[in-house]
Design a protein around this motif. Structure first.
Motif, PDB file in Angstrom:
ATOM      1  N   UNK A 186       1.012  -0.996   0.301  1.00  0.00           N
ATOM      2  CA  UNK A 186      -0.053   0.232   0.203  1.00  0.00           C
ATOM      3  C   UNK A 186       0.354   1.337  -0.506  1.00  0.00           C
ATOM      4  N   UNK A 187       2.172   0.861   0.579  1.00  0.00           N
ATOM      5  CA  UNK A 187       2.701   2.289   0.631  1.00  0.00           C
ATOM      6  C   UNK A 187       3.409   2.333  -0.620  1.00  0.00           C
ATOM      7  N   UNK A 188       4.023   1.254  -1.062  1.00  0.00           N
ATOM      8  CA  UNK A 188       4.417   1.479  -2.123  1.00  0.00           C
ATOM      9  C   UNK A 188       3.594   2.364  -3.729  1.00  0.00           C
ATOM     10  N   UNK A 189       1.848   1.605  -3.728  1.00  0.00           N
ATOM     11  CA  UNK A 189       0.969   1.959  -4.278  1.00  0.00           C
ATOM     12  C   UNK A 189       0.840   2.954  -4.784  1.00  0.00           C
ATOM     13  N   UNK A 190       0.348   3.419  -3.431  1.00  0.00           N
ATOM     14  CA  UNK A 190       0.099   5.328  -2.970  1.00  0.00           C
ATOM     15  C   UNK A 190       1.199   6.218  -3.686  1.00  0.00           C
ATOM     16  N   UNK A 191       2.587   5.516  -3.410  1.00  0.00           N
ATOM     17  CA  UNK A 191       3.569   7.359  -3.329  1.00  0.00           C
ATOM     18  C   UNK A 191       3.573   6.790  -4.954  1.00  0.00           C
ATOM     19  N   UNK A 192       3.870   5.720  -5.580  1.00  0.00           N
ATOM     20  CA  UNK A 192       3.781   6.578  -7.466  1.00  0.00           C
ATOM     21  C   UNK A 192       2.479   6.689  -6.859  1.00  0.00           C
ATOM     22  N   UNK A 193       1.573   6.776  -7.249  1.00  0.00           N
ATOM     23  CA  UNK A 193       0.249   6.474  -7.548  1.00  0.00           C
ATOM     24  C   UNK A 193       0.157   8.196  -7.286  1.00  0.00           C
ATOM     25  N   UNK A 194       0.493   8.847  -6.316  1.00  0.00           N
ATOM     26  CA  UNK A 194       1.119  10.623  -5.903  1.00  0.00           C
ATOM     27  C   UNK A 194       2.140  10.854  -6.557  1.00  0.00           C
ATOM     28  N   UNK A 195       3.015  10.748  -6.844  1.00  0.00           N
ATOM     29  CA  UNK A 195       4.105  10.990  -7.614  1.00  0.00           C
ATOM     30  C   UNK A 195       3.428  11.789  -9.434  1.00  0.00           C
ATOM     31  N   UNK A 196       3.288  10.382  -9.446  1.00  0.00           N
ATOM     32  CA  UNK A 196       2.744  10.101 -10.867  1.00  0.00           C
ATOM     33  C   UNK A 196       1.192  11.100 -11.594  1.00  0.00           C
ATOM     34  N   UNK A 197       0.446  11.248 -10.447  1.00  0.00           N
ATOM     35  CA  UNK A 197      -0.561  12.415 -10.587  1.00  0.00           C
ATOM     36  C   UNK A 197      -0.054  13.657 -10.552  1.00  0.00           C
ATOM     37  N   UNK A 198       0.959  13.738  -9.460  1.00  0.00           N
ATOM     38  CA  UNK A 198       1.598  15.352  -9.474  1.00  0.00           C
ATOM     39  C   UNK A 198       2.167  15.589 -10.882  1.00  0.00           C
ATOM     40  N   UNK A 199       2.494  14.376 -11.680  1.00  0.00           N
ATOM     41  CA  UNK A 199       3.479  14.371 -12.592  1.00  0.00           C
ATOM     42  C   UNK A 199       2.315  14.649 -14.353  1.00  0.00           C
ATOM     43  N   UNK A 200       1.441  14.161 -13.668  1.00  0.00           N
ATOM     44  CA  UNK A 200       0.653  13.993 -15.169  1.00  0.00           C
ATOM     45  C   UNK A 200       0.051  15.781 -15.104  1.00  0.00           C
TER      46      UNK A 200
END
Length: 360
Positions: A70-84
């Motif tokens: 959960x920590x890994x996926x949420x960090x990736x989703x957060x950074x990807x959404x900020x990038x997009x």
């Protein structure tokens, strides 16, 4: 970076983590409830309400195992959404470094790990024990189904002879057994008596058996209660039979200290405690791993390979953590080393990669 922007990044991470946790909880609950209903639907006294309660009580323990992902996926989703949404691009153009906008995510991961250890773990330990008792009552009366690989078997030595003890289910941190079997041996090592008990409780100097069937000399006798002498201490039985996951985090140091005072290694309890202490920092390491593959700007559809690499890296870290944990339980390496080495190595990898990419 100002407080407003840092708070925005922090709450974005927290929100995504909560949604990931709730979504995974719902998915895991449906799978567990379906699987449990399929296994117990033919038992007397089965109701879907009972299966629902058992699955619900098991959820905190299962979700505790998924916290690193959960920590890994949420960090990736957060950074990807900020990038997009070009928010990281704007932050970088304003002079905000990667270390600054990663700090709120790392703080969020650290707090998520601390919450998992301090709150979810004690709830999970008590709820899982409760679910085991309910399931045991549902399956009660099946002592003949005890198999060699069901639960650990122990052999006690007394002045009257040895006794081999097994059970279908271990409850109350090893001090209670359901559908227990006692094989009484004579001094020559031959089985002279078998006692099947619906429940067995470890008392001071004896096992208290309830609802017992005694097999001796080809005859079967049913008695309401019986006793089997023992010199086993509760600390030994807990260290031998109790699963470390069923002991709350706050009770583990005392269990380790008491077990070692009796000359027991207690590696399983010590490994569980050290792993829980290292869990918040493991989530920080997962966040750094997510940052290595999620911060590079990419147009829609071009980051799938990088995200897959991050998932594989996180999965590899988790596998290495479990493997080293097994070495710690076996006593090949100190438990502290086994708990912290994967975390430190992953952190060094993430920091080194970001230093190379961000600071040249």
């Amino acid at each position: 970076m100002g407080w407003t922007l840092g708070r925005y990044f922090f709450f974005r991470y927290v929100t995504i983590t909560i949604w990931f946790f709730i979504g995974l909880l719902a998915l895991v609950f449906l799978i567990d409830f379906t699987e449990l209903s399929g296994r117990t639907t033919g038992l007397p006294g089965f109701t879907y309400g009972t299966a629902f309660a058992i699955s619900g009580l098991r959820m905190p323990m299962i979700m505790l195992q998924t916290v690193p992902f959960v920590g890994l996926f949420s960090a990736m989703a957060t950074l990807v959404s900020l990038n997009r949404r070009y928010e990281l691009v704007i932050a970088r153009s304003a002079g905000v470094s990667a270390w600054q906008f990663l700090l709120p995510c790392c703080i969020g991961a650290l707090l998520f790990g601390a919450l998992s250890v301090g709150v979810i773990n004690p709830i999970a330990a008590h709820a899982f024990s409760w679910s085991e008792k309910i399931e045991t009552q549902l399956r009660s009366g099946k002592s003949n189904t005890v198999s060699a690989d069901a639960e650990p078997w122990i052999r006690q030595k007394t002045s009257s002879g040895d006794t081999i003890i097994g059970a279908r289910a271990i409850l109350n941190q090893g001090l209670e057994m359901a559908d227990a079997v006692f094989f009484v041996l004579n001094p020559q090592g031959d089985i002279v008596e078998r006692k099947d008990a619906a429940h067995a409780f470890l008392r001071d100097g004896y096992w208290e058996l309830q609802d017992v069937k005694v097999f001796r000399d080809g005859n079967i006798q049913s008695v309401a209660s019986d006793r089997v002498p023992t010199n086993l201490k509760p600390e030994f039985v807990q260290e031998r039979l109790a699963r470390p996951e069923t002991i709350p985090f706050y009770d583990l140091p005392g269990k380790v200290e008491v077990a070692r005072s009796f000359g027991l290694k207690a590696n399983a309890f010590a490994m569980q405690f050290d792993s829980l202490v290292a869990l918040p920092f493991l989530l920080v390491a997962m966040t750094l791993i997510a940052a290595t593959v999620s911060m590079r700007f990419a147009r829609m559809g071009q980051s799938a390979t990088m995200i897959l690499g991050g998932v594989l890296a996180g999965f590899l870290l988790y596998v290495v953590t479990v493997l080293v944990k097994a070495f710690g339980v076996a006593g090949f390496v100190p438990t502290v080393v086994a708990a912290w080495v994967p975390v430190v190595v992953a952190m060094f990898f993430g920091v080194t990669f970001l230093l190379y990419k961000e600071d040249g």
